[in-house]
Enzyme design. Structure first.
Site, PDB file in Angstrom:
ATOM      1  CB  THR A  53       7.011  -4.378  20.219  1.00  0.00           C
ATOM      2  OG1 THR A  53       8.167  -4.338  21.045  1.00  0.00           O
ATOM      3  CG2 THR A  53       7.055  -5.578  19.319  1.00  0.00           C
TER       4      THR A  53
ATOM      5  CE  LYS B  50      11.112  -6.839  20.045  1.00  0.00           C
ATOM      6  NZ  LYS B  50      10.182  -6.603  21.154  1.00  0.00           N
TER       7      LYS B  50
ATOM      8  CB  THR C  84      12.367  -9.429  24.910  1.00  0.00           C
ATOM      9  OG1 THR C  84      12.015 -10.236  25.961  1.00  0.00           O
ATOM     10  CG2 THR C  84      11.353  -9.598  23.801  1.00  0.00           C
TER      11      THR C  84
ATOM     12  CD  GLU D 111       7.882  -2.488  27.883  1.00  0.00           C
ATOM     13  OE1 GLU D 111       7.767  -3.031  28.993  1.00  0.00           O
ATOM     14  OE2 GLU D 111       7.406  -2.949  26.838  1.00  0.00           O
TER      15      GLU D 111
ATOM     16  CG  ASN E 255       5.549  -4.011  31.388  1.00  0.00           C
ATOM     17  OD1 ASN E 255       5.497  -4.555  30.302  1.00  0.00           O
ATOM     18  ND2 ASN E 255       6.555  -3.234  31.761  1.00  0.00           N
TER      19      ASN E 255
ATOM     20  CB  SER F 207       2.708  -6.160  26.230  1.00  0.00           C
ATOM     21  OG  SER F 207       3.314  -6.315  27.490  1.00  0.00           O
TER      22      SER F 207
END
Lengths: 383, 383
Positions: A146, A168, A179, A259, A378, A383
């Site tokens: 993603t 992932k 996640t 991220e 974010n 997302s």
């Protein structure tokens, strides 16, 4: 590499058009046997995505022939329609692969609260099935990305058998699994009960201790499939160690690609009265936003570590706490220790050691720093 | 206004030189009686600053004549020296005001792990005592600021009596009290037990439900002092309501001035099975970094609200959850509800309503968004 490193598996990764940008978004992993044993671990979030509800049922049988994974949509909080869509996905895979839908696990990742474009997903399953190959592992790993900047795979080979996998995950990494979607495969000849035990033993000390931002997903899924194609049945301890090694490797890759992060932070809690205490303290430190900001600024702010420890119910005496940052004991006996200017904060990896002086148990939690880039990634898009 | 709005109190705020930039950094509040009753609530962090350990002892007597507060240093994690410094501060105030040191509360705020410059602080106490005035409340409120952009005061006046107060706090705002120093005063004629009950009843539903960044301080202190100078003894309910009103006003000011925030977020949990459930769910939503980033980006991301609710142990059925953002029910029965484009996110205040459909209990938690400015303020300097 990836899910096709072990014998007895084929995989594919294609662009089905679920993602509007045309990137790969659908992966298929097939166990060609002779054995079809499987185990799974899922999010402990009580709000579970439709594919999690479906796959939990599939795994109860301990038998999985194929896994369909999609990025570009989580199919979470999508009501009865979402569950029907997951069901239709499994039925489609069963049809094109001549399997029973009850043996097809499904996993999805992406935006919550949006239904999947089934007019693209179902033809995608057909297309992926046509491209299945014993060398398709890398493509499958790429198709489940993603916001991941790189795809993640790992392989461990022992005497005649292999454990490999793909993962992932780049945000919303938290306990009760980060996640993540993870598929592990092995050609060892083992039954579902052994797989289940090895998978739980491994995830408990690896993925479950990766806590990038404290947020727990609705979609976390970790599957372990065994084909038996190597015709070897390893000892449990040896097999469990190999699974743990692959999980550890993949977990470390997830943290390294979180991220917006600029630091990978290893929180080691030592001399705790119990492992549960060590984990509680490690998580509290790993989730302290003020500390995560300080580490981003390369400030070895041990006061914020103590402040985080103080919010837990773990056994400790505040006047006996010691904290090292990158090996420098900046806090001794709950007060000022070695000179904080001795701490070298230039590197991406930061090690925080919290000594509770209350026993001999330990635990390690991995997290990231909190950065303006994290906020940007974010807040700028859904997302 | 502030701590001198009620009769029977004097106060002062001066620059003692504790802060290197020369800003005011020392406040003194004195109860001139006739009554000297007091109550206090302190951080529930188990790593407590020296002034908290000292003042907890002082408050056990239910009698406080004076409070010395300093910014520019928290005197936390400073070992035995830190406690001696707090003791010396109380002794100094007692000496210049002709009091018993056991009646002098002390509160400190600023950087953890650094000892206070006593060569500046002790002469500062003397200087502040010389400037005590019945109009000194504003100056005292200014002297306790750290990263606060404005000083915070509030006053409620009833029939012949008053409750007033001052607060400081701009980050590390969390439950078990936000990182705050608060002094409330009243000229009502009440004993320490009544003050204690009113203060606990008020803080439980105000300061304790302000959760800016989930971080709990080592120094939180909220004091309520009564002088009896109004010669009025109000009914408990009336008095408790006035104290709650002042706490609510100050708490709202703290959230409105939180470090780097661009949104003030009111999380209302309704139809919970118990108040404890409502608070647990409210806190989980308020602490979700991904949601806080989304709200910063003016994205009404209800999926992240559901994801946060799902991590709690509260009673609810995932398929009956409803979520409104600024009055638009974007999630109904755990799935897509009204059009999210109807949500107007332009204003600083955002209201999230989470309907658990499990009972009739409610709770409100206040928090802020997560911004690049927050990261900057907490990574660029030690604090």
């Amino acid at each position: 590499m990836s899910v096709t490193a072990a014998k007895g598996f084929t995989a594919a990764g294609i662009a089905a058009g679920i993602k509007e940008n045309g990137n790969p978004d659908l992966a298929l992993v097939v166990n060609t046997g002779p054995r079809l044993a499987a185990a799974g671990v899922f999010t402990s979030n009580r709000v579970k995505a439709a594919p999690v509800l479906w796959s939990e049922q599939v795994l109860k049988g301990g038998l999985v022939s194929a896994v369909v994974l999609n990025s570009g949509g989580a199919n979470a909080c999508t009501g009865p329609q979402g569950f029907q869509d997951t069901h239709a996905t499994a039925e489609k895979a069963a049809e094109v692969l001549s399997l029973n839908a009850g043996e097809v696990a499904v996993a999805s990742t992406g935006l919550i609260g949006v239904t999947l474009p089934m007019d693209k997903l179902l033809p995608g399953v057909e297309k992926a099935a046509a491209e299945l190959s014993a060398h398709g592992g890398e493509k499958a790993a790429i198709a489940i990305k993603t916001t991941d900047s790189v795809h993640k795979t790992a392989v461990v080979t022992r005497d005649g058998w292999t454990v490999g996998g793909m993962a992932k995950g780049a945000g919303m990494l938290a306990p009760g699994l980060a996640t993540m979607l993870v598929v592990l495969t092995t050609d060892a000849d083992l039954d579902a009960d052994i797989l289940d035990k090895a998978l739980r033993d491994a995830t408990r000390v690896t993925f479950d201790r990766v806590d990038s931002d404290g947020c727990m997903s609705t979609n976390d899924t970790v599957l372990l499939l065994a084909s038996g194609a190597a015709e070897v049945t390893p000892e449990y301890a040896e097999f469990a160690e190999a699974v743990r090694e692959v999980c550890d490797d993949l977990g470390r890759q997830l943290i390294g690609d979180a991220e917006g992060a600029s630091k990978d932070i290893k929180v080691e809690v030592v001399n705790a009265a119990s492992e549960a205490d060590a984990v509680e303290v490690g998580r509290s430190i790993a989730r302290n936003n003020l500390l995560k900001c300080a580490l981003h600024g390369e400030d070895p702010n041990w006061g914020r570590v103590l402040s985080a420890i103080g919010t837990t119910s773990a056994a400790f005496d505040p006047n006996r706490l010691n904290v090292a940052i990158n090996g420098v004991w900046v806090c001794k006996n709950g007060s000022v220790g070695e000179d904080r200017d001795l701490v070298d904060m230039r590197y991406r990896e930061v090690v925080i050691t919290a000594d509770l002086a209350a026993g001999d148990q330990t635990a390690t939690i991995w997290t990231n720093d909190l950065t303006a880039d994290y906020v940007h990634e974010n807040s700028a898009y859904s997302s």
